[in-house]
Scaffold this motif. Sequence first.
Motif, short mmCIF file in Angstrom:
data_model
loop_
_atom_site.label_atom_id
_atom_site.label_comp_id
_atom_site.label_asym_id
_atom_site.label_seq_id
_atom_site.Cartn_x
_atom_site.Cartn_y
_atom_site.Cartn_z
N THR A 1 -8.56 23.09 62.77
CA THR A 1 -9.21 21.80 62.52
C THR A 1 -10.38 21.95 61.56
O THR A 1 -10.56 21.14 60.65
CB THR A 1 -9.69 21.19 63.85
N LEU B 1 -10.41 20.33 57.98
CA LEU B 1 -11.44 19.37 57.53
C LEU B 1 -11.94 19.77 56.14
O LEU B 1 -12.06 18.93 55.24
CB LEU B 1 -12.59 19.33 58.53
N ILE C 1 -6.35 14.63 58.67
CA ILE C 1 -7.75 14.25 58.49
C ILE C 1 -7.93 13.44 57.21
O ILE C 1 -8.63 12.43 57.17
CB ILE C 1 -8.66 15.50 58.50
N ARG C 2 -7.23 13.86 56.15
CA ARG C 2 -7.32 13.12 54.89
C ARG C 2 -6.84 11.68 55.09
O ARG C 2 -7.47 10.73 54.64
CB ARG C 2 -6.49 13.82 53.81
N LEU D 1 -9.57 9.80 56.90
CA LEU D 1 -10.72 9.47 56.05
C LEU D 1 -10.37 8.33 55.10
O LEU D 1 -11.18 7.44 54.86
CB LEU D 1 -11.17 10.71 55.26
N TRP E 1 -20.52 12.49 58.18
CA TRP E 1 -20.67 12.88 59.58
C TRP E 1 -20.99 11.70 60.49
O TRP E 1 -20.46 11.59 61.59
CB TRP E 1 -21.79 13.94 59.66
N ILE F 1 -16.50 9.85 59.48
CA ILE F 1 -15.67 10.59 60.45
C ILE F 1 -15.53 9.85 61.79
O ILE F 1 -14.42 9.73 62.31
CB ILE F 1 -16.17 12.04 60.63
N ILE G 1 -7.27 9.66 63.50
CA ILE G 1 -7.04 11.11 63.50
C ILE G 1 -6.58 11.59 64.89
O ILE G 1 -5.73 12.45 65.00
CB ILE G 1 -8.32 11.87 63.06
N THR H 1 -3.42 14.19 66.12
CA THR H 1 -3.96 15.49 66.48
C THR H 1 -3.50 15.88 67.88
O THR H 1 -3.23 17.06 68.14
CB THR H 1 -5.50 15.48 66.40
#
Lengths: 259, 311
Positions: free
Chosen positions: B88, B92, B179-180, B183, B206, B210, B217, B221
């Motif tokens: 992870t 990231l 993750i992309r 985002l 942050w 996120i 996400i 995940t």
Amino acid sequence: MSAVQITKPLVEVRDVHKSFDQLEVLKGIDLDIMPGEVVVILGPSGSGKSTLLRCINHLEAVHRGFIAVDGEQIGYRIQNNRLEKLSPNGIARQRRKIGMVFQQFNLYPHMTVLQNIIEAPVGIHGESRKEATRNALQLLERVGLSEKAHSYPRQLSGGQQQRVAIARALAIKPKLMLFDEPTSALDPELVGEVLATMRDLARQGLTMIVVTHEISFAREAADRVVFMDDGKIVEMGKPDDVIGNPQHSRTKAFLARFL
Amino acid sequence: MKANNVTSASPDGDASFRDVATAHVPFRLGRLLLWAVILIVTVDFTWIVARNENFGWPVVAQYFFDPTVISGLYVSLGLTVVAMTLGTIIGLALAIARMSDDRLASSFAALFIWFFRGTPLLVQLIFWYNLSTLFPQLSLAVPFGPTLASWDTNSVITPMTAAIVGLALNEAAYMAEIIRGGLLSVDRGQTETAEAFGMTRARALWRIIIPQAMRSIVPPTGNQLISMIKATSLVSVIAMADLLYSVQSIYNRTFEIIPMLLVAVIWYLLITSILNVGQSYIEAYYGRGERRNGAEAKPTDTGAAVEEPSH
């Protein structure tokens, strides 16, 4: 205080040009804004007024000329007699004295109203959480939303969200407030509450640049009205002059649609 | 109602009779039959499985908490946690690199993802395990300059490190894309607002981006985590004593192949069930701004009671 002393302008815009690809949206803008002044920018869609506003805090970079706020050239610094581009963090530092209110409110949806307001004061300006919270509650009272401190943005109406967004921008104690069409995304019956809040701020001597279609707000609250069309400033002056007695044909044509 | 006097499309009957609150649900025979069939088949199948001696249920019970099995379980769990955490974090970093304006960073991330997603995990694991045939010595050195420190590859790449590196890098490639995607799903206006307030990019990511990206996400995940637990069984081929390897080592002695595999199957199912519960709690946490709280039907200006949203 209304500032008709011999002060330097808070915002200086000099011969600013800006293009998106081939399309030139700003074609040489010159504008000085004095501390405490409330300037309303009017103009048809596509006239470049929102772009100009976004250039002032460097959300868009200009291609020619320069913009300075509070004596600092935005996005650049002078180093060894040469003009140098600032790093992203350097730009971030310059933006911290400029508050901004967006058309789409852009509240942080994962935070409560109170958390939204204290995010920047605590996280960026280093205020203590206690002090920031006290200040935030005062601001919420000022925009008439004290009872919503612990609600999430999605639980509020558009007008309430925009008033929270105004409180959030005020919480950083800005020297300059930018409003980018703050009422355009609102239902007609909610426009009034937001304009009332803004009129209140104007009366208290905050320097404000407002891009809007609300002619009545311009007439009542503005110290100066700037009319833009096709990337240029066509006409500017006291609201009574520009709105009441426009000189230029394009201004007349634009205002005629609101009568 | 005026409409009653006029010819109207609505059915007859007075207003109280037509109130939908008084409506009944008609009896649905088809659904009842379907239920009965499914229930009978399920119960019968369970009965057959439970009574079939070839499944060796007593053996399953006997070895379920066997120390070898339990230590294998710990290895599988530990490997999952370590590989998933590393995967992870690297994922990231890759996702941020992939989205960066810097061409080199984004090409490197794309190349990494292309390679590690494009080759089978089993092959990658065997490669890492046999790294010493490619590079007998691993050394820390100035490029094209003197060597600072050097190790024998075989002493660095144990089954444990090969398994961790293999699983983590493979996972990183998948997590990077997840993750992309997360985002990218966050409204562009949020980044812009964070910028306008003078947040640094790191802080905006942050604090603002996120937490909002987590909503999209977390579900994939959870999928990855469950895949990872099962993927750890692949490390048995490089002699790492995970759950599968430990039951294999027992049935190689006792020849109780099916009962021992059932021990592993039940353990895998238990772990994934616990993870499912955990995932729904995490999803609820990151969805907290999405709920409209029941108390507030239609927001109004004039002092609706202060409702405390539950966290």
